[in-house]
Design an enzyme around this catalytic site. Sequence first.
Site, PDB file in Angstrom:
ATOM      1  N   LYS A  22     114.790  81.027   3.275  1.00  0.00           N
ATOM      2  CA  LYS A  22     113.561  81.820   3.061  1.00  0.00           C
ATOM      3  C   LYS A  22     113.897  83.299   2.908  1.00  0.00           C
ATOM      4  CE  LYS A  22     111.064  83.163   6.729  1.00  0.00           C
ATOM      5  NZ  LYS A  22     110.702  84.575   6.912  1.00  0.00           N
ATOM      6  N   ASN A  23     114.738  83.818   3.810  1.00  0.00           N
ATOM      7  CA  ASN A  23     114.970  85.264   3.816  1.00  0.00           C
ATOM      8  C   ASN A  23     115.950  85.725   2.741  1.00  0.00           C
ATOM      9  OD1 ASN A  23     113.083  85.509   5.763  1.00  0.00           O
ATOM     10  ND2 ASN A  23     114.506  85.789   7.471  1.00  0.00           N
ATOM     11  N   ARG A 114     104.871  90.371   5.378  1.00  0.00           N
ATOM     12  CA  ARG A 114     105.544  91.673   5.351  1.00  0.00           C
ATOM     13  C   ARG A 114     106.590  91.777   4.247  1.00  0.00           C
ATOM     14  NH1 ARG A 114     105.997  95.472   9.123  1.00  0.00           N
ATOM     15  NH2 ARG A 114     108.115  95.761   8.421  1.00  0.00           N
ATOM     16  N   CYS A 138     102.982  93.506  13.418  1.00  0.00           N
ATOM     17  CA  CYS A 138     102.678  92.095  13.230  1.00  0.00           C
ATOM     18  C   CYS A 138     102.816  91.369  14.552  1.00  0.00           C
ATOM     19  CB  CYS A 138     103.551  91.471  12.155  1.00  0.00           C
ATOM     20  SG  CYS A 138     105.196  91.141  12.724  1.00  0.00           S
ATOM     21  N   ARG A 143     106.538  97.068  13.478  1.00  0.00           N
ATOM     22  CA  ARG A 143     107.588  96.928  12.455  1.00  0.00           C
ATOM     23  C   ARG A 143     107.453  98.070  11.457  1.00  0.00           C
ATOM     24  NH1 ARG A 143     107.901  90.649  10.913  1.00  0.00           N
ATOM     25  NH2 ARG A 143     109.866  91.282   9.971  1.00  0.00           N
ATOM     26  N   PRO A 144     107.985  99.236  11.833  1.00  0.00           N
ATOM     27  CA  PRO A 144     107.857 100.412  10.958  1.00  0.00           C
ATOM     28  C   PRO A 144     108.659 100.250   9.665  1.00  0.00           C
ATOM     29  CG  PRO A 144     109.325 100.878  12.810  1.00  0.00           C
ATOM     30  CD  PRO A 144     108.766  99.509  13.042  1.00  0.00           C
ATOM     31  N   ASP A 146     109.827 103.311   8.172  1.00  0.00           N
ATOM     32  CA  ASP A 146     110.318 104.679   7.964  1.00  0.00           C
ATOM     33  C   ASP A 146     111.686 104.691   7.290  1.00  0.00           C
ATOM     34  OD1 ASP A 146     110.995 103.473  10.525  1.00  0.00           O
ATOM     35  OD2 ASP A 146     112.070 105.317  10.988  1.00  0.00           O
ATOM     36  N   LEU A 147     112.553 103.734   7.633  1.00  0.00           N
ATOM     37  CA  LEU A 147     113.907 103.736   7.056  1.00  0.00           C
ATOM     38  C   LEU A 147     113.870 103.378   5.568  1.00  0.00           C
ATOM     39  CD1 LEU A 147     115.697 101.934  10.037  1.00  0.00           C
ATOM     40  CD2 LEU A 147     115.879 104.358   9.452  1.00  0.00           C
ATOM     41  N   ASP A 329     115.851  85.569  15.145  1.00  0.00           N
ATOM     42  CA  ASP A 329     115.081  84.428  14.629  1.00  0.00           C
ATOM     43  C   ASP A 329     115.433  83.118  15.335  1.00  0.00           C
ATOM     44  OD1 ASP A 329     113.849  86.190  12.926  1.00  0.00           O
ATOM     45  OD2 ASP A 329     115.085  85.691  11.190  1.00  0.00           O
ATOM     46  N   ARG A 448     105.226  78.635   6.921  1.00  0.00           N
ATOM     47  CA  ARG A 448     105.734  79.831   6.231  1.00  0.00           C
ATOM     48  C   ARG A 448     107.244  79.755   6.057  1.00  0.00           C
ATOM     49  NH1 ARG A 448     103.438  85.374   8.441  1.00  0.00           N
ATOM     50  NH2 ARG A 448     104.818  85.950   6.740  1.00  0.00           N
TER      51      ARG A 448
HETATM   52  N1  EPU Z   1     112.973  99.147  11.941  1.00  0.00           N
HETATM   53  C1  EPU Z   1     112.717 100.498  12.028  1.00  0.00           C
HETATM   54  N2  EPU Z   1     112.386 101.175  10.883  1.00  0.00           N
HETATM   55  C2  EPU Z   1     112.331 100.569   9.672  1.00  0.00           C
HETATM   56  C3  EPU Z   1     112.610  99.186   9.590  1.00  0.00           C
HETATM   57  C4  EPU Z   1     112.922  98.497  10.742  1.00  0.00           C
HETATM   58  O1  EPU Z   1     112.768 101.066  13.113  1.00  0.00           O
HETATM   59  O2  EPU Z   1     112.037 101.233   8.667  1.00  0.00           O
HETATM   60  C5  EPU Z   1     113.317  98.387  13.142  1.00  0.00           C
HETATM   61  C6  EPU Z   1     112.390  97.212  13.400  1.00  0.00           C
HETATM   62  O3  EPU Z   1     111.227  97.603  14.118  1.00  0.00           O
HETATM   63  C7  EPU Z   1     113.270  96.262  14.164  1.00  0.00           C
HETATM   64  C8  EPU Z   1     114.637  96.509  13.553  1.00  0.00           C
HETATM   65  O4  EPU Z   1     114.570  97.787  12.918  1.00  0.00           O
HETATM   66  O5  EPU Z   1     113.301  96.625  15.519  1.00  0.00           O
HETATM   67  C9  EPU Z   1     115.082  95.482  12.546  1.00  0.00           C
HETATM   68  O6  EPU Z   1     114.022  95.217  11.636  1.00  0.00           O
HETATM   69  P1  EPU Z   1     114.331  94.776  10.145  1.00  0.00           P
HETATM   70  O7  EPU Z   1     113.810  95.818   9.229  1.00  0.00           O
HETATM   71  O8  EPU Z   1     115.754  94.397  10.013  1.00  0.00           O
HETATM   72  O9  EPU Z   1     113.430  93.469  10.022  1.00  0.00           O
HETATM   73  P2  EPU Z   1     112.745  92.986   8.693  1.00  0.00           P
HETATM   74  O10 EPU Z   1     113.577  93.366   7.540  1.00  0.00           O
HETATM   75  O11 EPU Z   1     111.318  93.401   8.689  1.00  0.00           O
HETATM   76  C10 EPU Z   1     113.954  90.681   8.535  1.00  0.00           C
HETATM   77  C11 EPU Z   1     113.556  89.240   8.442  1.00  0.00           C
HETATM   78  C12 EPU Z   1     112.974  88.798   9.773  1.00  0.00           C
HETATM   79  C13 EPU Z   1     114.070  88.975  10.832  1.00  0.00           C
HETATM   80  C14 EPU Z   1     114.532  90.440  10.858  1.00  0.00           C
HETATM   81  C15 EPU Z   1     115.693  90.675  11.798  1.00  0.00           C
HETATM   82  C16 EPU Z   1     113.016  88.915   6.129  1.00  0.00           C
HETATM   83  C17 EPU Z   1     111.983  88.682   5.090  1.00  0.00           C
HETATM   84  N3  EPU Z   1     112.581  89.093   7.373  1.00  0.00           N
HETATM   85  O12 EPU Z   1     112.785  91.418   8.879  1.00  0.00           O
HETATM   86  O13 EPU Z   1     112.678  87.410   9.642  1.00  0.00           O
HETATM   87  O14 EPU Z   1     113.558  88.635  12.095  1.00  0.00           O
HETATM   88  O15 EPU Z   1     114.960  90.831   9.539  1.00  0.00           O
HETATM   89  O16 EPU Z   1     116.758  89.847  11.470  1.00  0.00           O
HETATM   90  O17 EPU Z   1     114.201  88.926   5.826  1.00  0.00           O
HETATM   91  C18 EPU Z   1     111.680  85.398  10.319  1.00  0.00           C
HETATM   92  O18 EPU Z   1     112.277  84.843   9.384  1.00  0.00           O
HETATM   93  O19 EPU Z   1     111.076  84.756  11.214  1.00  0.00           O
HETATM   94  C19 EPU Z   1     111.661  86.860  10.383  1.00  0.00           C
HETATM   95  C20 EPU Z   1     110.787  87.542  11.121  1.00  0.00           C
END
Ligand code: EPU
Length: 480
Positions: A22-23, A114, A138, A143-144, A146-147, A329, A448
């Site tokens: 999925k990811n 997201r 969520c 889940r910001p 900003d990065l 996950d 999902r």
């Molecule tokens: N974060 C920030 N700023 C940002 C982005 C992220 O502070 O701009 C923080 C988040 O709050 C979190 C950490 O950085 O604490 C990591 O978040 P990340 O951005 O890596 O998560 P994501 O990209 O939103 C993806 C997967 C998630 C998985 C996470 C962590 C996809 C579509 N989603 O989310 O998958 O849990 O990486 O590995 O790839 C799932 O499949 O159940 C799922 C939630």
Amino acid sequence: MQRFTIIGGRPLVGRVVASGAKNAALPILAASILASEPITLSRVPRLTDVTTMLRLLESLGARVEKGTRTFSGQSATCADNRETENVRVPFSITIDTHSLTSTAPAERFVQRMRASFCVLGPLLARHGRASVPLPGGCRIGPRPVDLHLRGLAALGADIRVVDGLVIARAARLRGARLSLVGPHGPTVTGTVNVLCAATLARGTTIIQGAAIEPEIADLGRFLNTLGARIDGLGTETLEVRGVEQLGGGAHELIADRIEAATLLAAGLITAGRVTVERVDPAHLTAVLDVFTQMGADVDVGTDRVTIWRRGRLHPINVTARPYPGVPTDMQAQLIALASLADGTSHIADAVFCERFRHVPQLRRLGAHIEKIEKGTGTISGQSATPAVNRRTEIVPVPFASGVTIRGVAQLHGARVVASDLRASAALVLAALAAGGTTHVERLHHLDRGYEGLEQKLRSLGATICRETSRDLLVAAGRLN
Ligand code: EPU
């Protein structure tokens, strides 16, 4: 409303094939916006998140053609658990984003999922502008983004956030040196957005602190197939030499390592023997390490893993971290396993510190779990994998929070409600091991991210069926 009815207590035995990830699918579908010719993806999992992404792309003007394959599963009705049915499953998908008519996806897509935010970088790079609603928090915590925004701004984008809408513009992005590390480590979908944008930027981009999840490397391979020039895939530093345009091409998605690990956990929790095929065992190193610490015997082949155990599960002390650490996950599923361990376990999450909504539901099944608040000193669990320990040094643990689990000899059936995707998987695992009948409600979360889970579990000998609201009304004599 749909629910599973699971009669637990049967060891699961047999072989199952992992679905496509999925990811990997969601970012790659978003990245198809960059291609100036059609792209074809194979091993696409049949998931509602994939359907949402396809609808989003169609709403922007993309043309989507779905191939099908026949999936031989078993009946989804409780009345006849043995009946075999054929389910038509999209397997390969061809997408043509040549003539997009919009760069502004509707809010409903981002609200529902997201990962929809992953279209921001591709739209900006290909069309010079994008308006994408902010995804907000969520069910697994804040889940910001900003990065993501900082990374795109470093490439020269003008970014404004107006009334919850991210409006990004850039006549042509330009290469830059930037970092994507935040307080919880690198960002996975942030890396997707910036990597995609950098492929069409003028000049070279160096992304430091990039996420190194296998799904990011898969996205990079896909982009390189289309003509991108990305080096360093699988490492924390990506070098992207921008090109004028990307063409089309074909790509097969990698296996879903989280689905594979969940199916192995099903074998382990039921004291069965399960083989997952067509998976890369290297992607499962940290999880297999934890399973081994729990007393599992693991046999690893080139593209398959078999798991079984003798005796009770052992307690564990682990913290979920970015790859190559134990994945967040899998945190919920590990708590389900630890609920039946012979001793006390500590499981923490350094990525999403509020991802514990499964805990009250697991308690309903008889688990003894105590929540530990953010930042306490008791959550120092580490995996023995050297690569994981290297990563540990750059991920600050004080942001983690976790639980203490006092293992019990037996769980019992109950009615439980799934709160999110991986919480659903944890409840299914616990129910498979519990004595008696469990009803797991709100299956839309599970759908999902797990393709045909009940068919796969049934093929391993589980007693599990799906009931719809209609089935329940018929059973109650209020419909016929
Ligand atoms: N974060 C920030 N700023 C940002 C982005 C992220 O502070 O701009 C923080 C988040 O709050 C979190 C950490 O950085 O604490 C990591 O978040 P990340 O951005 O890596 O998560 P994501 O990209 O939103 C993806 C997967 C998630 C998985 C996470 C962590 C996809 C579509 N989603 O989310 O998958 O849990 O990486 O590995 O790839 C799932 O499949 O159940 C799922 C939630």
